[in-house]
Design a protein around this motif. Structure first.
Motif, PDB file in Angstrom:
ATOM      1  N   SER A  41       0.860  -1.192   0.000  1.00 43.33           N
ATOM      2  CA  SER A  41       0.000   0.000   0.000  1.00 43.33           C
ATOM      3  C   SER A  41       0.888   1.231   0.000  1.00 43.33           C
ATOM      4  CB  SER A  41      -0.832   0.054   1.277  1.00 43.33           C
ATOM      5  OG  SER A  41      -1.748  -0.974   1.335  1.00 43.33           O
ATOM      6  N   ALA A  42       0.253   2.380  -0.111  1.00 35.79           N
ATOM      7  CA  ALA A  42       0.970   3.652   0.014  1.00 35.79           C
ATOM      8  C   ALA A  42       1.472   3.804   1.453  1.00 35.79           C
ATOM      9  CB  ALA A  42       0.029   4.789  -0.345  1.00 35.79           C
ATOM     10  N   THR A  47      -2.417   8.133   1.204  1.00 35.82           N
ATOM     11  CA  THR A  47      -3.629   8.217   0.368  1.00 35.82           C
ATOM     12  C   THR A  47      -4.602   9.253   0.932  1.00 35.82           C
ATOM     13  OG1 THR A  47      -3.292   5.868  -0.065  1.00 35.82           O
ATOM     14  CG2 THR A  47      -5.347   6.828  -0.856  1.00 35.82           C
ATOM     15  N   ARG A 152     -11.021   2.461  -1.675  1.00 36.53           N
ATOM     16  CA  ARG A 152     -10.180   2.562  -0.497  1.00 36.53           C
ATOM     17  C   ARG A 152     -10.036   1.205   0.205  1.00 36.53           C
ATOM     18  NH1 ARG A 152      -8.812   7.449   1.549  1.00 36.53           N
ATOM     19  NH2 ARG A 152      -7.110   6.152   2.342  1.00 36.53           N
ATOM     20  N   GLY A 153      -8.831   0.943   0.632  1.00 35.40           N
ATOM     21  CA  GLY A 153      -8.563  -0.336   1.291  1.00 35.40           C
ATOM     22  C   GLY A 153      -8.330  -1.473   0.305  1.00 35.40           C
ATOM     23  N   SER A 155      -5.905  -2.602  -1.540  1.00 34.29           N
ATOM     24  CA  SER A 155      -4.671  -3.388  -1.724  1.00 34.29           C
ATOM     25  C   SER A 155      -4.846  -4.835  -1.270  1.00 34.29           C
ATOM     26  CB  SER A 155      -3.521  -2.781  -0.927  1.00 34.29           C
ATOM     27  OG  SER A 155      -3.191  -1.542  -1.440  1.00 34.29           O
ATOM     28  N   ASP A 156      -5.672  -5.051  -0.268  1.00 35.56           N
ATOM     29  CA  ASP A 156      -5.948  -6.433   0.159  1.00 35.56           C
ATOM     30  C   ASP A 156      -6.496  -7.226  -1.027  1.00 35.56           C
ATOM     31  OD1 ASP A 156      -5.379  -5.566   2.745  1.00 35.56           O
ATOM     32  OD2 ASP A 156      -7.485  -5.301   3.303  1.00 35.56           O
TER      33      ASP A 156
HETATM   34  N1  ASP Z   1      -3.650   3.096  -0.212  1.00 39.93           N
HETATM   35  C1  ASP Z   1      -5.027   2.743  -0.447  1.00 39.93           C
HETATM   36  C2  ASP Z   1      -5.901   3.301   0.666  1.00 39.93           C
HETATM   37  O1  ASP Z   1      -5.402   3.925   1.593  1.00 39.93           O
HETATM   38  C3  ASP Z   1      -5.219   1.257  -0.575  1.00 39.93           C
HETATM   39  C4  ASP Z   1      -4.914   0.452   0.673  1.00 39.93           C
HETATM   40  O2  ASP Z   1      -4.210   0.914   1.556  1.00 39.93           O
HETATM   41  O3  ASP Z   1      -5.393  -0.688   0.753  1.00 39.93           O
HETATM   42  O4  ASP Z   1      -7.081   3.154   0.617  1.00 39.93           O
END
Ligand code: ASP
Ligand code: ADP
Ligand code: MG
Length: 613
Positions: A41-42, A47, A152-153, A155-156
């Motif tokens: 992820s970032a 993000t 959002r989220g 990367s999982d």
């Molecule tokens: N960087 C992205 C976010 O903050 C993806 C992730 O972290 O899963 O939503």
């Protein structure tokens, strides 16, 4: 030697030290004889920072440009993680989503993965390299290379999808907690770690607010049988395994948009008990379901919604053989439930309806796809079937209808969702028939595994919607067209005749960011179709309990409602599905409700978790 996908979240790559720790772990995994694909992820809260930046420039940023911006965060991480691996003498190469060939829908900011090219990944792995892939991003086509993000989220989801595409031995999600806990340790430090959890339970928890896993990641793990574990990047603890039954072979093409519905089921052995006009104050549901539990009556669906004039309807379904007992309990308690109607006080009224059927569609592919539920309602409408009650979960939508219309409804749904009408299908229905909440196997675990809180929901209510086939279809079809997912759909039990037409109120919850748009759209529709007022309430919280073990266990709902009532918290809405019960309460009382429910089910441990800063 195994092929392992390791995903590291924002806090796990949040600083130079953390990145070096990640590189060390990856290096050790390779030295133990494994091939590793890393998804990152970032860094830290990058993000969030980019989102803020965009909103400083534009109130409503262009979604394509948003993806262009947000995808940069992960690009920084892959480069520095690869450098850190190089420093350890471990050959590595970073790849963006485009360079891998992660092809998604052309839906900016919420794209689903269609296909992952694995040639380049496999080539680099063969060369002995660790491949470090940017999570959360893809491209809309191999011609245009339009950058998309997964939401959002997400990367999982990238990580589990890569594991599925590569047929990896397992996927590890590294984060800032030691695994999946009974609830969010930031809100309840006494939350306990679970060794394992079923993907069905985790799907519900994740979509009801437990952000430790992206629900779509769980869906892919479930559909493709990817062994999945959540672990801390700070320790070597074993973490929590998410378990799935062995799935049927599936094509990897259209990975996230495969067939949404796997099964159509029905149960004709149901009856409904409703209490109309119960007072809207803390403790009413607790009292009713407490008494029901003491009589050992197992209830199936429960719904409660608030009304104009501040009285509620509560309705529940039971299997026919125990209807008499359930009705007796409701009748005994009704006189005590008096509500104030202007000067006089009126007692609650009991309404019983037999000869109803519950029909359900189920499948993990319906997650985040509001069009699937809408399609069910539209199909029923076209078959002339009126819907009396609706219950939704992430992987199932159930409707209560008149038993006489059951066969017609099932035939129409089978056709619409292309479910084979073969002997096996019939057999399966017969097996589940008459067993109420029994489509889940018995669980060896306590009835409630986890508790979740969602503070990002809004409630919408539409008054006086005509009670006839097709209304739910129209309403939820409209919302689905705008890609707005709804949850906790509740129709009032009482009917009011206005302008000669019987009408009901309908309430449901949506993500708060969709609230205003949904309201505007529904107001237009209300004018067109002659519905009543549309009311939006943003100040709500949704607390939910989840557990496959609550199937066939009387008293679980009662315990939840009693815990809430003891703290004088009023329940505004109740909705259940097989393995979850959700309550809407005032936003300010959300955290308190979460804490008391967690304690009531004995989920608290003696150790306190501290999430690393
Ligand atoms: N960087 C992205 C976010 O903050 C993806 C992730 O972290 O899963 O939503
Ligand atoms: P990452 O950046 O690693 O993806 P997230 O912040 O997305 O991490 O998810 C981890 C967070 O999820 C934890 O810090 C915790 O606050 C929260 N969380 C919510 N519910 C749960 C739960 N049931 N178990 C563990 N963590 C949870
Ligand atoms: Mg996350």
């Amino acid at each position: 030697m195994a092929l392992i996908v390791q995903k590291y979240g924002g806090s796990s790559v949040g600083s130079v030290e953390r990145i070096q720790a990640v590189a060390q772990r990856v290096y050790k995994t390779v030295k133990a004889g494994n091939s590793v694909v890393v998804v990152v992820s970032a860094m830290g809260k990058t993000t969030d920072g980019l989102v803020k930046l965009a909103h400083e420039i534009s109130k409503n940023p262009n979604r394509r440009e948003m993806d262009m911006l947000l995808s940069t965060g992960e690009q920084v991480s892959i480069a520095v993680v690869s450098m850190a691996l190089d420093e350890l003498g471990q050959p590595a190469i970073s790849l963006t989503g485009a360079q891998v060939g992660i092809v998604t829908e052309a839906e900016h900011t919420r794209a689903r993965i269609l296909d992952i090219k694995t040639d380049r990944l496999k080539r680099h792995l063969k060369e002995g390299k660790v491949v470090v892939v940017a999570g959360f991003q893809g491209i809309s086509s191999l011609e245009e290379w339009e950058i998309t993000t997964l939401g959002r989220g997400g990367s999982d989801t990238s990580a589990v999808a890569l594991a599925a595409a590569l047929r990896a031995d397992f996927c590890e999600i590294y984060t800032d907690v030691p695994g999946i806990l009974t609830t969010d340790p930031r809100l309840v430090p006494e939350a306990q770690l679970m060794e394992e959890i079923t993907s069905d339970e985790m799907l519900e928890l994740a979509s009801l607010g437990a952000k430790v896993l992206h629900p779509r990641a769980v869906e892919i793990a479930r559909n493709y049988g990817v062994p999945l574990v959540v672990r801390s990047s700070w320790t070597d603890q074993p973490g929590t395994w998410v378990t799935s039954p062995k799935p049927q072979e599936r094509s990897l093409l259209n990975l996230e948009i495969a067939r949404p519905v796997d099964d159509v089921q029905f149960d004709t052995d149901q009856a409904k008990v409703a209490l109309l006009r119960v007072p809207d104050k803390p403790g009413v549901a607790a009292r009713l379901f407490g008494e029901i539990a003491r009589q050992n009556v197992d209830v199936d669906l429960i719904i409660q919604s608030i009304h104009e004039g501040n009285t509620n309807d509560i309705a529940f379904t039971v299997t026919t053989p125990i209807l008499k007992r359930a009705e007796a309990v409701a009748a005994a308690i009704a006189p005590a439930l008096r509500s104030q109607k202007s000067a006089e006080s009126t007692e609650a009224e009991v309404m019983v309806q037999q000869e109803i059927a519950k029909i359900s569609i189920s499948g993990a592919g319906m997650i985040g796809r509001p069009g699937v539920a809408a399609q069910m309602f539209i199909t029923l409408a076209e078959a002339g079937v009126n819907i009396q009650m609706i219950s939704t979960s992430e992987v199932k939508v159930s409707c209560v209808v008149d038993a006489a219309q059951c066969d017609r409804a099932i035939a129409a749904l089978r056709e619409a969702f292309e479910i084979e009408d073969e002997e096996t299908g019939r057999q399966r229905d017969k097996e589940t028939r008459g067993q109420g909440r029994n489509s889940f196997p018995p669980s060896a675990h306590p009835p409630v595994r986890g508790v979740a809180l969602d503070m990002n929901q809004a409630r919408l209510a539409i008054r006086q919607v005509p009670d006839r086939a097709g209304m739910a279809a129209k309403l939820f079809g409209l919302l689905a067209q705008h890609n707005i997912s709804v949850d906790m759909i509740i129709q009032s039990q009482r009917c009011r005749i206005v302008d000669g037409i019987p009408r009901r109120d309908i309430a449901f919850t949506v993500a708060r960011m969709d609230g205003e748009a949904a309201k505007k759209m529904l107001q237009q529709a209300a004018e067109e179709f002659g519905w009543g007022e549309v009311v939006l309430d943003n100040a709500i919280a949704k607390v939910s309990i989840v557990g496959a073990g609550m199937v066939g266990q009387p008293g679980v709902a009662a315990k939840m409602f009693e815990a809430i009532a003891q703290h004088q918290i009023n329940i505004q809405m109740i909705a259940t599905s097989e393995i979850k019960i959700s309550c809407v309460v005032d936003q300010e009382q959300g955290v308190k409700a979460l804490q008391v429910i967690h304690a009531a089910f004995g989920l608290a441990g003696t150790e306190k978790f501290v999430v690393p800063a």
